[in-house]
Design a protein around this motif. Sequence first.
Motif, PDB file in Angstrom:
ATOM      1  N   SER A   1       0.826  -1.200   0.000  1.00 28.20           N
ATOM      2  CA  SER A   1       0.000   0.000   0.000  1.00 28.20           C
ATOM      3  C   SER A   1       0.866   1.260   0.000  1.00 28.20           C
ATOM      4  O   SER A   1       0.682   2.170  -0.806  1.00 28.20           O
ATOM      5  CB  SER A   1      -0.924  -0.039   1.223  1.00 28.20           C
ATOM      6  N   VAL A   2       1.836   1.313   0.890  1.00 27.36           N
ATOM      7  CA  VAL A   2       2.710   2.488   1.007  1.00 27.36           C
ATOM      8  C   VAL A   2       3.496   2.700  -0.283  1.00 27.36           C
ATOM      9  O   VAL A   2       3.613   3.818  -0.786  1.00 27.36           O
ATOM     10  CB  VAL A   2       3.673   2.310   2.203  1.00 27.36           C
ATOM     11  N   LEU A   3       4.040   1.608  -0.802  1.00 30.95           N
ATOM     12  CA  LEU A   3       5.001   1.713  -1.909  1.00 30.95           C
ATOM     13  C   LEU A   3       4.337   1.601  -3.273  1.00 30.95           C
ATOM     14  O   LEU A   3       5.013   1.715  -4.296  1.00 30.95           O
ATOM     15  CB  LEU A   3       6.066   0.623  -1.758  1.00 30.95           C
ATOM     16  N   ASP A   4       3.028   1.366  -3.260  1.00 29.35           N
ATOM     17  CA  ASP A   4       2.290   1.270  -4.504  1.00 29.35           C
ATOM     18  C   ASP A   4       2.868   0.195  -5.426  1.00 29.35           C
ATOM     19  O   ASP A   4       3.141   0.438  -6.601  1.00 29.35           O
ATOM     20  CB  ASP A   4       2.270   2.644  -5.206  1.00 29.35           C
ATOM     21  N   VAL A   5       3.088  -0.986  -4.858  1.00 34.41           N
ATOM     22  CA  VAL A   5       3.477  -2.143  -5.669  1.00 34.41           C
ATOM     23  C   VAL A   5       2.406  -3.211  -5.482  1.00 34.41           C
ATOM     24  O   VAL A   5       1.628  -3.170  -4.518  1.00 34.41           O
ATOM     25  CB  VAL A   5       4.853  -2.727  -5.261  1.00 34.41           C
ATOM     26  N   GLU A   6       2.362  -4.141  -6.396  1.00 36.43           N
ATOM     27  CA  GLU A   6       1.381  -5.214  -6.267  1.00 36.43           C
ATOM     28  C   GLU A   6       1.931  -6.310  -5.375  1.00 36.43           C
ATOM     29  O   GLU A   6       3.067  -6.748  -5.565  1.00 36.43           O
ATOM     30  CB  GLU A   6       1.059  -5.796  -7.658  1.00 36.43           C
ATOM     31  N   LEU A   7       1.136  -6.729  -4.381  1.00 36.38           N
ATOM     32  CA  LEU A   7       1.500  -7.897  -3.577  1.00 36.38           C
ATOM     33  C   LEU A   7       0.691  -9.077  -4.103  1.00 36.38           C
ATOM     34  O   LEU A   7      -0.542  -9.054  -4.073  1.00 36.38           O
ATOM     35  CB  LEU A   7       1.182  -7.658  -2.099  1.00 36.38           C
ATOM     36  N   ARG A   8       1.398 -10.063  -4.622  1.00 33.49           N
ATOM     37  CA  ARG A   8       0.722 -11.242  -5.171  1.00 33.49           C
ATOM     38  C   ARG A   8       0.897 -12.374  -4.166  1.00 33.49           C
ATOM     39  O   ARG A   8       1.983 -12.940  -4.046  1.00 33.49           O
ATOM     40  CB  ARG A   8       1.376 -11.584  -6.514  1.00 33.49           C
ATOM     41  N   THR A   9      -0.152 -12.668  -3.421  1.00 33.05           N
ATOM     42  CA  THR A   9      -0.020 -13.721  -2.405  1.00 33.05           C
ATOM     43  C   THR A   9      -0.441 -15.060  -2.988  1.00 33.05           C
ATOM     44  O   THR A   9      -1.337 -15.151  -3.832  1.00 33.05           O
ATOM     45  CB  THR A   9      -0.862 -13.432  -1.149  1.00 33.05           C
ATOM     46  N   VAL A  10       0.240 -16.083  -2.493  1.00 36.95           N
ATOM     47  CA  VAL A  10       0.093 -17.437  -3.020  1.00 36.95           C
ATOM     48  C   VAL A  10      -0.332 -18.337  -1.866  1.00 36.95           C
ATOM     49  O   VAL A  10       0.245 -18.249  -0.780  1.00 36.95           O
ATOM     50  CB  VAL A  10       1.463 -17.898  -3.581  1.00 36.95           C
ATOM     51  N   PRO A  11      -1.336 -19.186  -2.083  1.00 42.29           N
ATOM     52  CA  PRO A  11      -1.773 -20.066  -0.993  1.00 42.29           C
ATOM     53  C   PRO A  11      -0.618 -20.928  -0.463  1.00 42.29           C
ATOM     54  O   PRO A  11       0.298 -21.289  -1.203  1.00 42.29           O
ATOM     55  CB  PRO A  11      -2.843 -20.945  -1.648  1.00 42.29           C
ATOM     56  N   THR A  12      -0.678 -21.230   0.819  1.00 36.25           N
ATOM     57  CA  THR A  12       0.327 -22.118   1.412  1.00 36.25           C
ATOM     58  C   THR A  12      -0.126 -23.560   1.259  1.00 36.25           C
ATOM     59  O   THR A  12      -1.267 -23.835   0.879  1.00 36.25           O
ATOM     60  CB  THR A  12       0.497 -21.795   2.907  1.00 36.25           C
ATOM     61  N   ASP A  13       0.778 -24.493   1.600  1.00 33.90           N
ATOM     62  CA  ASP A  13       0.363 -25.892   1.600  1.00 33.90           C
ATOM     63  C   ASP A  13      -0.464 -26.166   2.861  1.00 33.90           C
ATOM     64  O   ASP A  13      -0.699 -25.262   3.672  1.00 33.90           O
ATOM     65  CB  ASP A  13       1.589 -26.813   1.471  1.00 33.90           C
ATOM     66  N   ALA A  14      -0.889 -27.416   3.007  1.00 36.11           N
ATOM     67  CA  ALA A  14      -1.791 -27.749   4.108  1.00 36.11           C
ATOM     68  C   ALA A  14      -1.149 -27.496   5.468  1.00 36.11           C
ATOM     69  O   ALA A  14      -1.840 -27.293   6.469  1.00 36.11           O
ATOM     70  CB  ALA A  14      -2.227 -29.214   3.993  1.00 36.11           C
TER      71      ALA A  14
END
Lengths: 382, 382
Positions: free
Chosen positions: B141-154
């Motif tokens: 949010s601060v840096l105006d970059v995209e955060l692409r989050t990826v699901p974790t394993d079980a």
Amino acid sequence: MQPSVAERRPQSFDRVLSSMCTKPHPAARRAAERFLAANPGDPATYETIAELEREAVASLAEVTGLADAVGVDGDTEARGNTGVSENTESHGDIAAHGYVTSGGSESNIQAVRSARERAETADPVVVAPESAHFSFHKAASVLDVELRTVPTDADGRADVDAVAAAVDEDAALVVAVAGSTEYGRVDPIPAMADLAVDAGVPLHVDAAWGGFHLPFSGHDWGFGVDGVETVTIDPHKVGRAAVPAGGLLARDPVALDALAVDTPYLETASQASLTGTRSGAGVASAAAAMDELWPDDYRAEYERASELAAWFAEELRSRGLDVVDPELPLVAFDLSRATFEAVRERGWRLSRTGAGEARVVVMPHVTRGSLSAFLDDLDAPR
Amino acid sequence: MQPSVAERRPQSFDRVLSSMCTKPHPAARRAAERFLAANPGDPATYETIAELEREAVASLAEVTGLADAVGVDGDTEARGNTGVSENTESHGDIAAHGYVTSGGSESNIQAVRSARERAETADPVVVAPESAHFSFHKAASVLDVELRTVPTDADGRADVDAVAAAVDEDAALVVAVAGSTEYGRVDPIPAMADLAVDAGVPLHVDAAWGGFHLPFSGHDWGFGVDGVETVTIDPHKVGRAAVPAGGLLARDPVALDALAVDTPYLETASQASLTGTRSGAGVASAAAAMDELWPDDYRAEYERASELAAWFAEELRSRGLDVVDPELPLVAFDLSRATFEAVRERGWRLSRTGAGEARVVVMPHVTRGSLSAFLDDLDAPR
């Protein structure tokens, strides 16, 4: 052989002449030591420090004229607060208008960030006098906004016409300085607020250093001026709190809401601060210092420091040095490179303006005795 | 009637079960109290604290494997340092690789900022497992970059294939978590580093909480792993320094140079930190804690906390509760909403994961005695 880490001691403040840090007030130091391990960033776990932060914000709201401007008597509420859960509402009013930051840089970054978030342009611009603190350059770099700096007038204050000319449809924020870092200058804030209001742009006032002098100096600078939307004011400078204790205040809580990020694993929903874990020492000492010193002792310090600055300026002039007439207790003066080096060599912690003048910030630890000793060293043959 | 500010006392840590803050070590507390008024942000004025910051960074470089990786023995140099001006070069080597931040949030924001500055794309993306701390959302949010989050394993660790699939030509940084905030999970860092190296993207490891356990846990996590370019590690968590003392370290000092902003009125040229004035208490206490505790006492604490976590997990299981198998000393377990509320009502400072499990972080202040008392309260009829 270097002493061990445990044996290392900080140098004394006796020869620190250019810093905007100072010795915390004893009440602030005691509070800092008590709350060293509390985290105001986690208010559901550390309730007492969260309560003290609300009191600190309420005090800052008085110092900056926010309490009057929004019609909330922060001080009375603070004293009457009986705890968190029962009383969030009555107290929440003023507490929602600010928080204790890590210092002026965070406050200024956050003010710019809030303006960026609320701007209606894709290319937000911050318009600031060139006297603005370097944290605005940091903010522009971090936040990827344009910082448009405008030359000051010959006295080092924002040139209102030049600022007006720099405000265009991309302007997201106008910055005014109330106590510049280099010269202690206060911008013509009412005129800047007028132009900001006319342009539909918020005005941010950076009173990081000046904020605890200005209530007594006769300037119009805080929330009493229509159009001033956010203010930076640091308890850990002239407020005599322990580092880190900055302050960011907003006329409209919406300015802070724009900064909130969700906090999934805490028992509170969101967090507006730039940091996560925060210093209980800073918050507690800010609350304690303002509780102890506002307003009478701050007024006395303003008067003491102003008289001392005037005396020191006169002493320098009597030695044939050019002195920038002090507006707040900060004295900048011409000093040859050789003399500057010589006094640094003698242990004086002195720094320079960008233009090369030496600058003495008359902080609470700076006394007539220390300035006399400095003048003696200036007079000594080298 | 509320006690006055001066009479307010912090609550005890006896019932604080979910915080990643703790009581500072006595040596750290003493150092914090000595250096409450020194500002590491102004090293030309406050030289002793600047020296202690170099020692803190040298110690962090040992803890994270950086000293070995870059072939500098930080510790020996730190002990042999005889002062600032004479010795900047020999000491500068390791000190240029990091600084003491205000905490994990600043470290993570700065790591993302550095990656953004050095990225060759106009739309930089940070790829992180969804277990990454909320400060990465703040950073985005601060840096105006995209955060692409990826699901974790079980099991709550980054899924390497999913991370690899998310890395495209806009990827500027891959984040790995070494001790997740909710479950204490350590991502498969060598595999993530391999994929990051293959993609030509730096890997940042967030070991804010885990960093002082991991040297003893058998994980590959720090600069010993090729491709790990920056590490967040907080002395003010398991390191037992006083708040605020975070750490950001970089394999290549260029990563920090990317953060530097000019500082016109200070007698030093630039500043890489996000804040300006910084806490001498945090820096001094970090140096003191690591000087005192690294490595033997940290190892002992890792062993104590791990055994206690295993015992506590077993006790919970024996009561029929579902427990997430602890990897580092953090125990998450299912607890009904009603029981959660009931134990909070009894003063236990407990928080929940996003999925609703209760989480107990076995910090240095958490003892078998306090966990037994908690279990007694779980067992008590309500």
